[in-house]
Design an enzyme around this catalytic site. Structure first.
Site, PDB file in Angstrom:
ATOM      1  N   ALA A 200      97.688 137.961   1.882  1.00  0.00           N
ATOM      2  CA  ALA A 200      96.897 136.562   1.873  1.00  0.00           C
ATOM      3  C   ALA A 200      97.748 135.480   2.097  1.00  0.00           C
ATOM      4  O   ALA A 200      99.037 135.322   1.307  1.00  0.00           O
ATOM      5  CB  ALA A 200      95.683 136.322   1.264  1.00  0.00           C
ATOM      6  N   CYS A 324     108.352 132.386  -2.092  1.00  0.00           N
ATOM      7  CA  CYS A 324     108.765 131.144  -1.635  1.00  0.00           C
ATOM      8  C   CYS A 324     109.110 130.274  -2.737  1.00  0.00           C
ATOM      9  O   CYS A 324     108.761 129.170  -2.792  1.00  0.00           O
ATOM     10  CB  CYS A 324     107.480 130.509  -0.930  1.00  0.00           C
ATOM     11  SG  CYS A 324     105.960 130.594  -1.728  1.00  0.00           S
TER      12      CYS A 324
END
Length: 393
Positions: A200, A324
């Site tokens: 996701a 990230c």
């Protein structure tokens, strides 16, 4: 599907630049674009922008024409910023000052436009090119035999996000261009069995399907809400005839390796991490402080997920681990810890890929087991860490 064509959309964007809501509305009335989120686009035009800076405290603004209250711009979360200043100031030195300047100005952030090859909307790409966008993946060596088409622009401009519609595929997906680097590193080939362990919201899963056609593709997301988000993303972009080879599950990623031992040729672990961009603008200060306190626990989870991925991997296969965040503890240190636990796994050199992307991305120095893309002025992509591991036997 489009009455009036992309030229009418061009009129909307020109109206956006000049601030003419009426002009944009006229353009919409002449084109009637089904599924392209015109309503969302117009609502974005009506917003009054606020210049954001480290010392600016955003206030609620009122649209004078409609007298509606507008959502205030996000505020910088001071505890997170102080934590990052201390942590990344030590790890990145002067580079942190450049990255910090970009991260604190979300008004300057940009999104790349990943074209959905399954929508067969050729005129949309023609429109992108007419507006100065270019496919930055055309000359990415050695990964030239893929069908990924992702457009970026040197001019700051944001497309509207498309609304979900049943029985109609979206034309494009907006994402940080650096998010495609893990997909390029994974280099999926047609017919391979592929696992996206933490899939996701689905951007990388979608990019994998644009890149190649796996023989079987398991997209997994443990979190219930994000699992539904993932299913909707795939449903919005992938045609029915391909969904038979895709399985969407909500398993604990740490258990997938033991459950599906040596079943996959390629595995992507886009691990849960301390998302730097998101954390900096946490609206709940108390929650942000809890996150900072619990942050040292993240590498433990990340290491468990990476080990699970390696167990699910067939001999000769590859795992790509990505985050990230700029955090060394969540990036190189996790990979180093896992490599020290295996005698049949080695890191793959990604300098060739980095060289191909150097025109559009900035890479931090001193990264031992992969690549770290960092944002700076003129190159707003990242942060994104990417490491590729090869299972020998």
């Amino acid at each position: 599907r489009v009455r009036g064509g992309w030229g009418s959309i061009a009129a909307m964007f020109r109206a956006a630049v000049t601030g003419s809501v009426a002009g944009a509305a006229a353009a919409v009335s002449s084109c009637c674009i089904c599924g392209l989120g015109c309503g969302v686009f117009l609502s974005r035009l009506k917003c009054v922008s606020v210049t954001e800076s480290p010392g600016h405290r955003p206030r609620e603004r009122i649209n004078k024409k409609s007298h509606t209250r507008l959502k205030p711009q996000k505020q910088i979360c001071k505890p997170v910023l102080e934590h990052f200043d201390e942590k990344y100031g030590q790890e990145l030195g002067e580079l942190w000052d450049k990255v910090r300047e970009v991260l604190l100005l979300p008004s300057n952030w940009q999104y790349a436009v990943l074209v959905n090859k399954f929508s067969q909307c050729v005129t949309f790409e023609e429109y992108l090119q007419s507006q100065g966008y270019y496919n930055f993946l055309l000359d990415v060596s050695p990964f030239t035999q893929h069908s990924l088409r992702c457009y970026i622009s040197n001019v700051q401009c944001r497309f509207p996000r498309l609304q979900h519609q049943t029985e109609r595929l979206k034309e494009y997906y907006l994402l940080n261009a650096a998010s495609l680097v893990p997909v390029l590193a994974l280099d999926v080939q047609d017919g391979e069995r592929v696992l996206d362990l933490c899939a996701a919201p689905g951007g990388k899963s979608l990019a994998i399907l644009q890149y190649a056609t796996p023989g079987f593709f398991l997209c997994n997301e443990y979190n219930a809400l994000r699992h539904q988000w993932l299913k909707q993303t795939l449903g919005s972009f992938v045609p029915d005839d391909l969904r038979s080879m895709i399985s969407v599950t909500d398993l604990d990623g740490r258990q997938i390796g033991p459950q599906y031992s040596q079943m996959y040729n390629k595995v992507l672990v886009d691990a849960p991490c301390s998302n730097d961009r998101s954390w900096l603008f946490s609206s709940d200060v108390l929650q942000a402080c809890v996150r900072i306190t619990e942050r040292p626990n993240l590498p433990v989870l990340q290491g468990q997920l990476l080990r699970s991925a390696l167990e699910a991997l067939r001999p000769g296969g590859t795992v790509v681990y990505s985050t990230c965040t700029l955090s060394r503890a969540e990036n190189d240190d996790v990979v180093a810890s896992v490599l020290n636990s295996y005698d049949n796994v080695q890191a793959v050199d990604l300098t060739g890929l980095a060289s191909s992307l150097a025109h559009n991305f900035t890479f931090a120095e001193g990264v031992q087991y992969g690549l770290l893309i960092v944002p700076e002025k003129g190159r707003f992509w990242g942060p994104m860490y990417v490491s590729k591991l090869h299972k020998l036997h």
